[in-house]
Write an enzyme that holds these catalytic residues in place. Structure first.
Site, PDB file in Angstrom:
ATOM      1  N   GLU A  79      -2.707  10.700  -5.568  1.00 52.99           N
ATOM      2  CA  GLU A  79      -1.554  10.177  -4.754  1.00 52.99           C
ATOM      3  C   GLU A  79      -0.318  10.408  -5.330  1.00 52.99           C
ATOM      4  O   GLU A  79       0.731   9.800  -5.060  1.00 52.99           O
ATOM      5  CB  GLU A  79      -1.820   8.600  -4.867  1.00 52.99           C
ATOM      6  CG  GLU A  79      -2.101   7.885  -6.053  1.00 52.99           C
ATOM      7  CD  GLU A  79      -2.418   6.550  -5.757  1.00 52.99           C
ATOM      8  OE1 GLU A  79      -1.617   5.722  -5.137  1.00 52.99           O
ATOM      9  OE2 GLU A  79      -3.167   5.929  -6.528  1.00 52.99           O
ATOM     10  N   CYS A 111      -6.235   4.819  -5.358  1.00 50.40           N
ATOM     11  CA  CYS A 111      -7.022   5.177  -6.552  1.00 50.40           C
ATOM     12  C   CYS A 111      -8.558   5.522  -6.312  1.00 50.40           C
ATOM     13  O   CYS A 111      -9.429   5.523  -7.413  1.00 50.40           O
ATOM     14  CB  CYS A 111      -7.141   3.953  -7.765  1.00 50.40           C
ATOM     15  SG  CYS A 111      -5.197   3.716  -8.360  1.00 50.40           S
ATOM     16  N   HIS A 233     -12.281   0.261 -12.114  1.00 50.37           N
ATOM     17  CA  HIS A 233     -11.162   1.088 -12.043  1.00 50.37           C
ATOM     18  C   HIS A 233     -10.060   0.117 -13.006  1.00 50.37           C
ATOM     19  O   HIS A 233      -9.999  -1.048 -12.757  1.00 50.37           O
ATOM     20  CB  HIS A 233     -10.587   1.005 -10.406  1.00 50.37           C
ATOM     21  CG  HIS A 233      -9.300   1.285 -10.486  1.00 50.37           C
ATOM     22  ND1 HIS A 233      -8.608   2.399 -10.941  1.00 50.37           N
ATOM     23  CD2 HIS A 233      -8.048   0.558  -9.785  1.00 50.37           C
ATOM     24  CE1 HIS A 233      -7.289   1.978 -10.597  1.00 50.37           C
ATOM     25  NE2 HIS A 233      -6.914   1.152 -10.007  1.00 50.37           N
ATOM     26  N   SER A 306      -6.189   0.899  -3.430  1.00 51.05           N
ATOM     27  CA  SER A 306      -5.295  -0.114  -2.910  1.00 51.05           C
ATOM     28  C   SER A 306      -5.175   0.452  -1.294  1.00 51.05           C
ATOM     29  O   SER A 306      -5.391   1.830  -1.143  1.00 51.05           O
ATOM     30  CB  SER A 306      -3.760  -0.111  -3.233  1.00 51.05           C
ATOM     31  OG  SER A 306      -3.969  -1.062  -4.596  1.00 51.05           O
TER      32      SER A 306
HETATM   33  P1  HMG Z   1       3.505 -10.166 -13.551  1.00 55.30           P
HETATM   34  O1  HMG Z   1       4.049 -10.820 -12.431  1.00 55.30           O
HETATM   35  O2  HMG Z   1       4.763  -9.543 -14.589  1.00 55.30           O
HETATM   36  O3  HMG Z   1       3.001 -10.882 -14.687  1.00 55.30           O
HETATM   37  O4  HMG Z   1       2.990  -9.064 -13.009  1.00 55.30           O
HETATM   38  P2  HMG Z   1       2.078 -12.231 -14.553  1.00 55.30           P
HETATM   39  O5  HMG Z   1       2.925 -13.562 -14.529  1.00 55.30           O
HETATM   40  O6  HMG Z   1       0.989 -12.275 -13.517  1.00 55.30           O
HETATM   41  O7  HMG Z   1       1.236 -12.325 -16.276  1.00 55.30           O
HETATM   42  C1  HMG Z   1       0.422 -11.445 -16.307  1.00 55.30           C
HETATM   43  C2  HMG Z   1      -0.506 -12.073 -17.204  1.00 55.30           C
HETATM   44  O8  HMG Z   1       0.212 -12.236 -18.583  1.00 55.30           O
HETATM   45  C3  HMG Z   1      -1.078 -13.358 -16.792  1.00 55.30           C
HETATM   46  O9  HMG Z   1      -2.375 -13.466 -17.268  1.00 55.30           O
HETATM   47  C4  HMG Z   1      -0.139 -14.295 -17.645  1.00 55.30           C
HETATM   48  O10 HMG Z   1      -0.664 -15.635 -17.879  1.00 55.30           O
HETATM   49  C5  HMG Z   1      -0.223 -13.366 -18.969  1.00 55.30           C
HETATM   50  P3  HMG Z   1      -3.755 -13.743 -16.311  1.00 55.30           P
HETATM   51  O11 HMG Z   1      -3.318 -14.890 -15.374  1.00 55.30           O
HETATM   52  O12 HMG Z   1      -3.414 -12.672 -15.105  1.00 55.30           O
HETATM   53  O13 HMG Z   1      -4.818 -13.718 -17.149  1.00 55.30           O
HETATM   54  N1  HMG Z   1       1.008 -13.840 -20.148  1.00 55.30           N
HETATM   55  C6  HMG Z   1       0.767 -13.881 -21.149  1.00 55.30           C
HETATM   56  N2  HMG Z   1      -0.276 -13.737 -22.130  1.00 55.30           N
HETATM   57  C7  HMG Z   1       0.100 -13.937 -23.373  1.00 55.30           C
HETATM   58  N3  HMG Z   1       1.288 -14.053 -23.984  1.00 55.30           N
HETATM   59  C8  HMG Z   1       2.261 -14.538 -23.232  1.00 55.30           C
HETATM   60  C9  HMG Z   1       2.136 -14.353 -21.695  1.00 55.30           C
HETATM   61  N4  HMG Z   1       2.835 -14.492 -20.718  1.00 55.30           N
HETATM   62  C10 HMG Z   1       2.230 -14.266 -19.558  1.00 55.30           C
HETATM   63  N5  HMG Z   1       3.496 -14.669 -23.429  1.00 55.30           N
HETATM   64  C11 HMG Z   1       1.092  -7.524 -12.360  1.00 55.30           C
HETATM   65  C12 HMG Z   1       1.411  -8.542 -13.392  1.00 55.30           C
HETATM   66  C13 HMG Z   1      -0.012  -6.812 -12.710  1.00 55.30           C
HETATM   67  C14 HMG Z   1       1.083  -8.140 -11.107  1.00 55.30           C
HETATM   68  C15 HMG Z   1       2.282  -6.280 -12.455  1.00 55.30           C
HETATM   69  O14 HMG Z   1       2.274  -5.656 -13.498  1.00 55.30           O
HETATM   70  C16 HMG Z   1       1.997  -5.524 -11.202  1.00 55.30           C
HETATM   71  O15 HMG Z   1       2.623  -5.864 -10.373  1.00 55.30           O
HETATM   72  N6  HMG Z   1       1.465  -4.292 -11.192  1.00 55.30           N
HETATM   73  C17 HMG Z   1       1.037  -3.247 -10.476  1.00 55.30           C
HETATM   74  C18 HMG Z   1       0.131  -3.716  -9.266  1.00 55.30           C
HETATM   75  C19 HMG Z   1      -1.278  -3.728 -10.008  1.00 55.30           C
HETATM   76  O16 HMG Z   1      -1.774  -3.135 -11.081  1.00 55.30           O
HETATM   77  N7  HMG Z   1      -2.175  -4.239  -9.353  1.00 55.30           N
HETATM   78  C20 HMG Z   1      -3.537  -4.351  -9.977  1.00 55.30           C
HETATM   79  C21 HMG Z   1      -4.779  -4.280  -8.632  1.00 55.30           C
HETATM   80  S1  HMG Z   1      -4.608  -3.053  -7.292  1.00 55.30           S
HETATM   81  C22 HMG Z   1      -5.034  -1.713  -7.964  1.00 55.30           C
HETATM   82  O17 HMG Z   1      -5.888  -1.710  -8.909  1.00 55.30           O
HETATM   83  C23 HMG Z   1      -4.598  -0.209  -7.169  1.00 55.30           C
HETATM   84  C24 HMG Z   1      -3.657   0.473  -8.123  1.00 55.30           C
HETATM   85  O18 HMG Z   1      -4.102   1.008  -9.384  1.00 55.30           O
HETATM   86  C25 HMG Z   1      -3.078   1.437  -7.073  1.00 55.30           C
HETATM   87  C26 HMG Z   1      -3.893   2.429  -6.209  1.00 55.30           C
HETATM   88  O19 HMG Z   1      -5.118   2.096  -5.821  1.00 55.30           O
HETATM   89  O20 HMG Z   1      -3.362   3.542  -6.214  1.00 55.30           O
HETATM   90  C27 HMG Z   1      -2.454  -0.451  -8.721  1.00 55.30           C
END
Ligand code: HMG
Length: 384
Positions: A79, A111, A233, A306
């Site tokens: 992609e 992906c 994945h 996605s």
């Molecule tokens: P965010 O809003 O910055 O993070 O985004 P959060 O607030 O959800 O926190 C992440 C985790 O850290 C949480 O744990 C928190 O509790 C923890 P969870 O509840 O998820 O188990 N946390 C802590 N842990 C320890 N110490 C601390 C602390 N503070 C918080 N101090 C997000 C996170 C992944 C959403 C963001 O990085 C993002 O948007 N990433 C891109 C999208 C993505 O990867 N999505 C995955 C599913 S889609 C997919 O897999 C397809 C893809 O590969 C694309 C394709 O297909 O081409 C993405």
């Protein structure tokens, strides 16, 4: 006829950033990135590297002259394509010295692309005994500086040679798949970075896994006890954990512990590299093969792209697989990378090549590179 992965190789760019340093630069608690997201390092490609050069590098690491003669199909899942018309695969025929009698094309579905390629390769090899197929997953995952997705970037490629009597993973020809029109993640043609509804994308991913896993069990009358390992994945290493957690209380405690432990072995490489987009599931497979796998293990693989398309399928690790995997070179490649500072990463991120660019070969530290853009055409070269 048994068909599956006969060889598998990986390439990661030589530079990386440290995730703790990234967290500090963004004024975020490092534990959020290392524990909450589950990453340690993030691969950073050079401006002269793209989906074409990354793909060439992983394929080059596994192909012999004899393999090249037998390949009849070349599919690149990406992609991060560099051209809206010409496929990444067409560039590779020269760079990899492949013969002309090859059907080659590119597949895009976020992906999921490499899995689509792998299943098409399965069909091709089954219908053309003696022929092989080369499937390459190649991507640069980019969300943008200071976005929530920044910590989940990465780059690299995985190449797989598909043949009959495979020496690494026999594919079972058992699979379930689904498609839903979902706005969880997208990258419009005008944009170099992806847009994501991050938390929503996590939910869709988990929903696809649970839906497909229920359907897989019903269709083939199996349970988790029929598999020693589930591979996912891996956009970031916490993501597969979230999917696996849905099994807690539904499978025995021993099975749950085994699946969780094996998952940790499958994400060791991803922790060091970041999201490869369509290559991530296959980097997980490679990590598992290098770090823990045993002959005759039954694996369940969950592919998610996605948009969204998901598939669950299965395979069996073949006796002697370890002789085909170059564990030392893979580990050396990961260890011998160099850390760059967050400010150098930010500067590199801004570099954009336009028509008229000529890359000085003296500054290139890679076998395959973009050498020039002339009349808006990208020209690639190989260092010997
Ligand atoms: P965010 O809003 O910055 O993070 O985004 P959060 O607030 O959800 O926190 C992440 C985790 O850290 C949480 O744990 C928190 O509790 C923890 P969870 O509840 O998820 O188990 N946390 C802590 N842990 C320890 N110490 C601390 C602390 N503070 C918080 N101090 C997000 C996170 C992944 C959403 C963001 O990085 C993002 O948007 N990433 C891109 C999208 C993505 O990867 N999505 C995955 C599913 S889609 C997919 O897999 C397809 C893809 O590969 C694309 C394709 O297909 O081409 C993405």
């Amino acid at each position: 006829m048994d068909v599956g992965i006969d060889k598998i190789g990986f390439y990661v760019p030589k530079d990386y950033i440290d995730i703790v340093e990234l967290a500090k630069a963004r004024d975020i608690d490092p534990d959020k990135f290392t524990i909450g997201i589950g990453q340690d390092k993030q691969a950073v490609p050079q401006p002269y590297q793209d989906a074409v050069t990354l793909a060439a590098s992983s394929a080059d690491s596994i192909l012999s002259a004899d393999d090249k003669k037998d390949i009849g199909l070349l599919i690149v899942g990406t992609e991060s394509s560099v051209d809206e018309s010409k496929s990444t695969a067409a560039f590779l025929v020269d760079l990899l010295d492949l013969p002309e009698d090859i059907r080659s094309f590119e597949i895009k579905q976020a992906c999921f692309g490499a899995t689509a390629g792998l299943q098409s390769a399965y069909d091709f090899v089954s219908l053309n005994p003696g022929k092989k197929a080369l499937v390459i997953a190649s991507d640069i995952a980019r969300y943008g500086i200071k976005t929530p997705g920044e910590v989940t970037q990465g780059a690299g490629s995985v190449a797989m040679l598909i043949s009959e009597s495979p020496r690494v993973l026999k594919l079972e020809h058992k699979s379930v798949y689904m498609t839903r029109n979902v706005g969880d993640f997208w990258r419009p043609t005008f944009s170099k970075v992806a847009f994501a509804r991050g938390k929503f994308s996590n939910e869709v991913y988990v929903d696809f896994f649970t839906t497909l896993w229920d359907r897989y069990q019903a269709k083939y009358d199996v349970t988790a006890d029929d598999f020693s390992t589930m591979l996912f994945h891996i956009p970031y290493t916490k993501m597969g954990t979230k999917a696996l957690r849905t099994l807690e209380g539904k499978v025995s405690d021993e099975k749950y512990a085994e699946l969780m432990a094996n998952y940790q072995d499958s994400v060791k490489f991803s922790r060091e590299v970041g999201n490869l987009y369509t290559g991530s599931l296959y980097l997980g497979l490679l990590s598992y093969l290098v770090n823990a796998a045993k002959a005759n293990e039954n694996l369940l693989l969950f592919s998610y792209g996605s948009g969204a398309v998901g598939e669950i399928y299965s395979g069996e690790i073949q006796p002697g697989f370890e002789k085909v995997i170059d564990k030392t070179s893979l580990e050396t490649m990961l260890e011998q990378r160099q850390k760059i500072s967050i400010s150098d990463y930010e500067k590199m991120y801004e570099v954009e090549y336009h028509d008229g660019t000529i890359v000085d070969p003296a500054g290139v530290d890679a076998k395959f590179y973009l050498s020039e853009i002339k009349e808006n055409e990208r020209i690639y070269k190989k260092n010997n």
